[in-house]
Design a protein around this motif. Sequence first.
Motif, PDB file in Angstrom:
ATOM      1  N   LYS A 485       0.746  -1.314   0.060  1.00 21.28           N
ATOM      2  CA  LYS A 485       0.028  -0.096  -0.106  1.00 21.28           C
ATOM      3  C   LYS A 485       1.018   1.188   0.100  1.00 21.28           C
ATOM      4  CE  LYS A 485      -3.374   2.572   3.004  1.00 21.28           C
ATOM      5  NZ  LYS A 485      -3.595   2.543   4.571  1.00 21.28           N
ATOM      6  N   CYS A 486       0.746   2.146  -0.823  1.00 28.86           N
ATOM      7  CA  CYS A 486       1.371   3.421  -1.118  1.00 28.86           C
ATOM      8  C   CYS A 486       0.255   4.683  -1.205  1.00 28.86           C
ATOM      9  CB  CYS A 486       2.107   3.472  -2.430  1.00 28.86           C
ATOM     10  SG  CYS A 486       3.231   2.055  -2.873  1.00 28.86           S
ATOM     11  N   LYS A 487       0.672   5.605  -1.035  1.00 28.24           N
ATOM     12  CA  LYS A 487      -0.162   6.957  -0.944  1.00 28.24           C
ATOM     13  C   LYS A 487      -1.226   6.950  -2.017  1.00 28.24           C
ATOM     14  CE  LYS A 487      -0.824  11.855  -0.517  1.00 28.24           C
ATOM     15  NZ  LYS A 487      -0.062  13.068  -0.354  1.00 28.24           N
ATOM     16  N   GLU A 560      -1.462   4.800 -18.979  1.00 28.56           N
ATOM     17  CA  GLU A 560      -1.407   3.482 -18.596  1.00 28.56           C
ATOM     18  C   GLU A 560      -1.060   2.943 -17.376  1.00 28.56           C
ATOM     19  OE1 GLU A 560       1.323  -0.307 -20.795  1.00 28.56           O
ATOM     20  OE2 GLU A 560       2.251   1.709 -20.431  1.00 28.56           O
ATOM     21  N   LYS A 561      -0.316   3.679 -16.575  1.00 27.77           N
ATOM     22  CA  LYS A 561       0.448   3.327 -15.302  1.00 27.77           C
ATOM     23  C   LYS A 561       0.624   4.625 -14.647  1.00 27.77           C
ATOM     24  CE  LYS A 561       4.760   2.361 -17.103  1.00 27.77           C
ATOM     25  NZ  LYS A 561       4.506   2.166 -18.711  1.00 27.77           N
ATOM     26  N   PHE A 562       0.972   4.293 -13.172  1.00 27.74           N
ATOM     27  CA  PHE A 562       1.167   5.457 -12.364  1.00 27.74           C
ATOM     28  C   PHE A 562       2.435   4.984 -11.624  1.00 27.74           C
ATOM     29  CE2 PHE A 562      -3.030   7.275 -13.394  1.00 27.74           C
ATOM     30  CZ  PHE A 562      -2.711   8.572 -13.491  1.00 27.74           C
ATOM     31  N   ASP A 563       3.075   6.102 -11.010  1.00 33.00           N
ATOM     32  CA  ASP A 563       3.957   5.830  -9.902  1.00 33.00           C
ATOM     33  C   ASP A 563       3.158   6.043  -8.699  1.00 33.00           C
ATOM     34  OD1 ASP A 563       5.674   6.489  -7.501  1.00 33.00           O
ATOM     35  OD2 ASP A 563       7.276   7.061  -9.010  1.00 33.00           O
ATOM     36  N   VAL A 564       2.951   5.066  -7.873  1.00 38.67           N
ATOM     37  CA  VAL A 564       1.816   5.325  -6.789  1.00 38.67           C
ATOM     38  C   VAL A 564       2.379   5.620  -5.765  1.00 38.67           C
ATOM     39  CG1 VAL A 564       0.151   3.722  -7.589  1.00 38.67           C
ATOM     40  CG2 VAL A 564       1.931   2.900  -6.143  1.00 38.67           C
ATOM     41  N   VAL A 565       3.794   6.022  -5.514  1.00 41.48           N
ATOM     42  CA  VAL A 565       4.438   6.442  -4.375  1.00 41.48           C
ATOM     43  C   VAL A 565       4.389   8.089  -4.594  1.00 41.48           C
ATOM     44  CG1 VAL A 565       6.578   6.705  -3.113  1.00 41.48           C
ATOM     45  CG2 VAL A 565       5.992   4.589  -3.973  1.00 41.48           C
ATOM     46  N   TYR A 566       4.685   8.551  -5.637  1.00 40.66           N
ATOM     47  CA  TYR A 566       4.693  10.184  -5.924  1.00 40.66           C
ATOM     48  C   TYR A 566       3.320  10.442  -6.673  1.00 40.66           C
ATOM     49  CZ  TYR A 566       9.505   9.870  -4.504  1.00 40.66           C
ATOM     50  OH  TYR A 566      10.654   9.859  -3.733  1.00 40.66           O
ATOM     51  N   GLY A 567       2.499   9.463  -7.129  1.00 43.85           N
ATOM     52  CA  GLY A 567       1.299   9.757  -7.687  1.00 43.85           C
ATOM     53  C   GLY A 567       1.516  10.540  -8.894  1.00 43.85           C
ATOM     54  N   VAL A 616      -9.799  16.506  -2.264  1.00 44.04           N
ATOM     55  CA  VAL A 616      -9.194  16.619  -1.078  1.00 44.04           C
ATOM     56  C   VAL A 616      -8.173  15.451  -1.033  1.00 44.04           C
ATOM     57  CG1 VAL A 616      -9.725  16.175   1.492  1.00 44.04           C
ATOM     58  CG2 VAL A 616     -11.289  17.565  -0.021  1.00 44.04           C
ATOM     59  N   ASP A 617      -6.983  15.840  -0.624  1.00 46.82           N
ATOM     60  CA  ASP A 617      -5.834  14.968  -0.381  1.00 46.82           C
ATOM     61  C   ASP A 617      -6.286  13.594   0.449  1.00 46.82           C
ATOM     62  OD1 ASP A 617      -3.323  13.799   0.817  1.00 46.82           O
ATOM     63  OD2 ASP A 617      -2.515  15.033  -0.543  1.00 46.82           O
ATOM     64  N   PRO A 618      -5.820  12.420   0.147  1.00 52.22           N
ATOM     65  CA  PRO A 618      -6.262  11.238   0.601  1.00 52.22           C
ATOM     66  C   PRO A 618      -5.767  11.106   1.986  1.00 52.22           C
ATOM     67  CG  PRO A 618      -4.705  10.646  -1.050  1.00 52.22           C
ATOM     68  CD  PRO A 618      -5.276  12.149  -1.189  1.00 52.22           C
ATOM     69  N   ASP A 619      -4.280  11.745   2.245  1.00 56.72           N
ATOM     70  CA  ASP A 619      -3.731  11.807   3.512  1.00 56.72           C
ATOM     71  C   ASP A 619      -4.346  12.745   4.666  1.00 56.72           C
ATOM     72  OD1 ASP A 619      -2.129   9.869   3.028  1.00 56.72           O
ATOM     73  OD2 ASP A 619      -0.370  11.326   2.712  1.00 56.72           O
ATOM     74  N   LYS A 620      -5.419  13.484   4.241  1.00 54.33           N
ATOM     75  CA  LYS A 620      -6.112  14.428   5.123  1.00 54.33           C
ATOM     76  C   LYS A 620      -7.418  13.514   5.468  1.00 54.33           C
ATOM     77  CE  LYS A 620      -4.508  18.869   3.466  1.00 54.33           C
ATOM     78  NZ  LYS A 620      -5.058  20.080   2.678  1.00 54.33           N
ATOM     79  N   ILE A 621      -7.713  12.517   4.706  1.00 56.06           N
ATOM     80  CA  ILE A 621      -8.801  11.742   5.212  1.00 56.06           C
ATOM     81  C   ILE A 621      -8.488  10.440   5.735  1.00 56.06           C
ATOM     82  CG2 ILE A 621     -10.854  10.448   4.218  1.00 56.06           C
ATOM     83  CD1 ILE A 621     -10.614  12.256   1.588  1.00 56.06           C
ATOM     84  N   PHE A 622      -7.428   9.850   5.460  1.00 57.73           N
ATOM     85  CA  PHE A 622      -6.897   8.569   6.155  1.00 57.73           C
ATOM     86  C   PHE A 622      -5.584   8.650   6.695  1.00 57.73           C
ATOM     87  CE2 PHE A 622      -9.292   7.879   1.871  1.00 57.73           C
ATOM     88  CZ  PHE A 622     -10.481   7.138   2.342  1.00 57.73           C
ATOM     89  N   ASN A 623      -5.028   7.828   7.309  1.00 54.03           N
ATOM     90  CA  ASN A 623      -3.717   7.676   7.972  1.00 54.03           C
ATOM     91  C   ASN A 623      -2.888   7.639   6.719  1.00 54.03           C
ATOM     92  OD1 ASN A 623      -4.810   7.500  10.652  1.00 54.03           O
ATOM     93  ND2 ASN A 623      -5.121   5.395  10.731  1.00 54.03           N
ATOM     94  N   LYS A 624      -1.847   8.523   7.075  1.00 54.39           N
ATOM     95  CA  LYS A 624      -0.620   8.417   6.258  1.00 54.39           C
ATOM     96  C   LYS A 624      -0.073   7.202   6.013  1.00 54.39           C
ATOM     97  CE  LYS A 624       0.411  13.173   6.397  1.00 54.39           C
ATOM     98  NZ  LYS A 624       1.613  14.401   6.881  1.00 54.39           N
ATOM     99  N   THR A 625       0.071   6.880   4.819  1.00 55.72           N
ATOM    100  CA  THR A 625       1.095   5.382   4.450  1.00 55.72           C
ATOM    101  C   THR A 625       2.599   5.621   4.768  1.00 55.72           C
ATOM    102  OG1 THR A 625       1.437   6.211   2.097  1.00 55.72           O
ATOM    103  CG2 THR A 625      -0.388   5.062   2.557  1.00 55.72           C
ATOM    104  N   ASN A 626       3.227   4.413   5.000  1.00 59.70           N
ATOM    105  CA  ASN A 626       4.806   4.549   5.021  1.00 59.70           C
ATOM    106  C   ASN A 626       5.255   4.607   3.992  1.00 59.70           C
ATOM    107  OD1 ASN A 626       4.533   4.226   8.038  1.00 59.70           O
ATOM    108  ND2 ASN A 626       3.998   2.301   7.916  1.00 59.70           N
ATOM    109  N   ASN A 627       4.692   3.980   2.805  1.00 59.93           N
ATOM    110  CA  ASN A 627       5.495   3.785   1.649  1.00 59.93           C
ATOM    111  C   ASN A 627       5.769   5.396   1.017  1.00 59.93           C
ATOM    112  OD1 ASN A 627       6.283   1.146   1.489  1.00 59.93           O
ATOM    113  ND2 ASN A 627       4.127   0.732   0.905  1.00 59.93           N
TER     114      ASN A 627
END
Length: 627
Positions: A485-487, A560-567, A616-627
């Motif tokens: 799980k990444c951001k 086609e795809k994304f970098d899911v760490v940096y979005g 709304v940024d996901p980290d403002k809704i959910f706990n921040k991810t470690n990755n």
Amino acid sequence: MLIKIYRKDVLHSLLQQEDTDQDKRITIDDHGPKEFEIHTINNEVYTIKGTYHLSNLLQELKLAKEDKKGVIEISLTEIKQLPGVRISKMIKEHYWDRLTRKLDRNGIEKILSDDKRDIKERRLYVPFHDKEAYSFYQEVTKGIDHIILETLPQKITPEFVRSINDKPGILGLALTTDDHEKKAVPFLVPGGRFNEMYGWDSYFINIGLLLDGKKELAKGMIDNFTYQIKNYGKILNANRSYYLTRTQPPFYTSMVVEYYEKYKDQTPISWLKECTKTAIYEYETVWMQSGKRLASNGLNRFYAEGIGITAEVEEGHYDYILQKYKNDDSQSVEEFRKLYLHREVDRVELDQYFLHDRSVRESGHDTTYRLEGICADLTTVDLNTLLYKYEKDLAYIIKGFFNDEFIYKERKLDSAYWNGIASQRVALINQYLWDEKTGSYFDYNLLEKKKIHFESATGFYPLWAKLCTADQAKSVVEYLIPRLKCKFGIAGSSKFSLRDVPKDAPKRQWDYPFGWAPHQMIVWKGLLNYGYQDLAEELVYRWLWMITRNAADYNGVIPEKFDVVYGTFKVDVEYGNVGSDFKYVPDGGFGWMNASYQLGLSLLPVAYTYKLNQLVDPDKIFNKTNN
């Protein structure tokens, strides 16, 4: 609100002011004032502000149809539409159409072009037995001298496929009779340079088509697969001649079940019967023949036949491999490539390399360090889960729609038969692929006789297919979610699994930090199957937020795809990022990315949809991810 404007004048002024990098897009990388005045034909003035709204204006200017005076009518409401609403609407009303192809008089030129190969001749290959198709395509290509129509041999061998690699072409697909006239059945391509019908892409595309009510297109995809299995012996990697020896991850029964469940009142039972027979044929001939895709431990592997170098890769792709095997320093890589291609030199180890390389492509995960150099030696979690799903689907179809009795080649097959086979597979999966110590699933290496502890998103497949127990599902979630799980979603692999890969080695696009739509969709469904609703909704939101943010900032891009760490879709990895290079309007987005957006929206509660449209940024809704 509708306004009338002169398209040419407004488009020219908008690009001149706002498209400062002159790429025919308006993005956050442009340095214009981000404020533009529209002058209507009635001398009214409206001001559009911000990158997102200006890029919407640019798109609407290109999509609108002008009259003889060059006047178009555009909607200010469309331009100011909420981003999530607009993306979904563009997918439903424009992108599916842009990705649709037909092998008819109007569409054949577009589908015959192939950006992966630099060829002048255009070829269309027709199956040996399909005389009706040959006559149809004769009529379609009449008077188009640069299109060559050819019939495939009765038996298609790897040797034959190699012999026509320098004469590549498209493979004919299904026809239907409408008002006593033969017509080509439509199909969708993934997008960009992938201008043909692909294997597993088509399943995920069909999820989107069904959600958007594209009934005929969804049925057409299945009918074309039925045709492929009957005429080419398998669902092809894609319908180009150089893919004839390769299949792809098996999702055919899932497509059939999902379509029939939605449209059974409008679909004759004879159609389902034909699909069921075709699925059994594919299951038994493609997957269950001993020594090929059926492995020695009773499970299955990807095992793509073929000879030598794959024909679809870009020039120079294999130079670093060929360099190791050429005769001496005086021989160039190109000289050696030609000798090897024409089998004028023997290199057993190089043949083995390409067996694995083709098998990686057959797996759909091209490429990943999980499979590199060993793919044909692995019984994988993803493939065996998919075949379990086939077995359970066939049991479900036969019991639910054929009174629990089905005749196939004079054999009576009931649900107990298929459930029994599925149970045997689960036992083998638990024996070879389930790791009690970690509480997760891993691929099994047949040669080394051990599990390969590479942490991959494919570990969630058993949850998607409802193969595992509730305790196993809980264990998988607890083990893999923190690692993948990444951001912005689930990565193809964990960062830890790449620990032994040399730092100067090339990145592989199906590994960390990259995320792909099919993985997200499988993970979402898998989590929902076992009651992890909150986690599934969080992952959906994170993924959709990333797509929405990038589309808002970059002229509607859906890649086609994304970098899911940096979005970001700006990825430095092999093959680049298909779907990110366009002018004015995304050219259909990308098939399974479109589908993931539509599916994600269907799974999100209204409260999250509102937040998504407000970005709304996901980290403002959910706990921040470690990755």
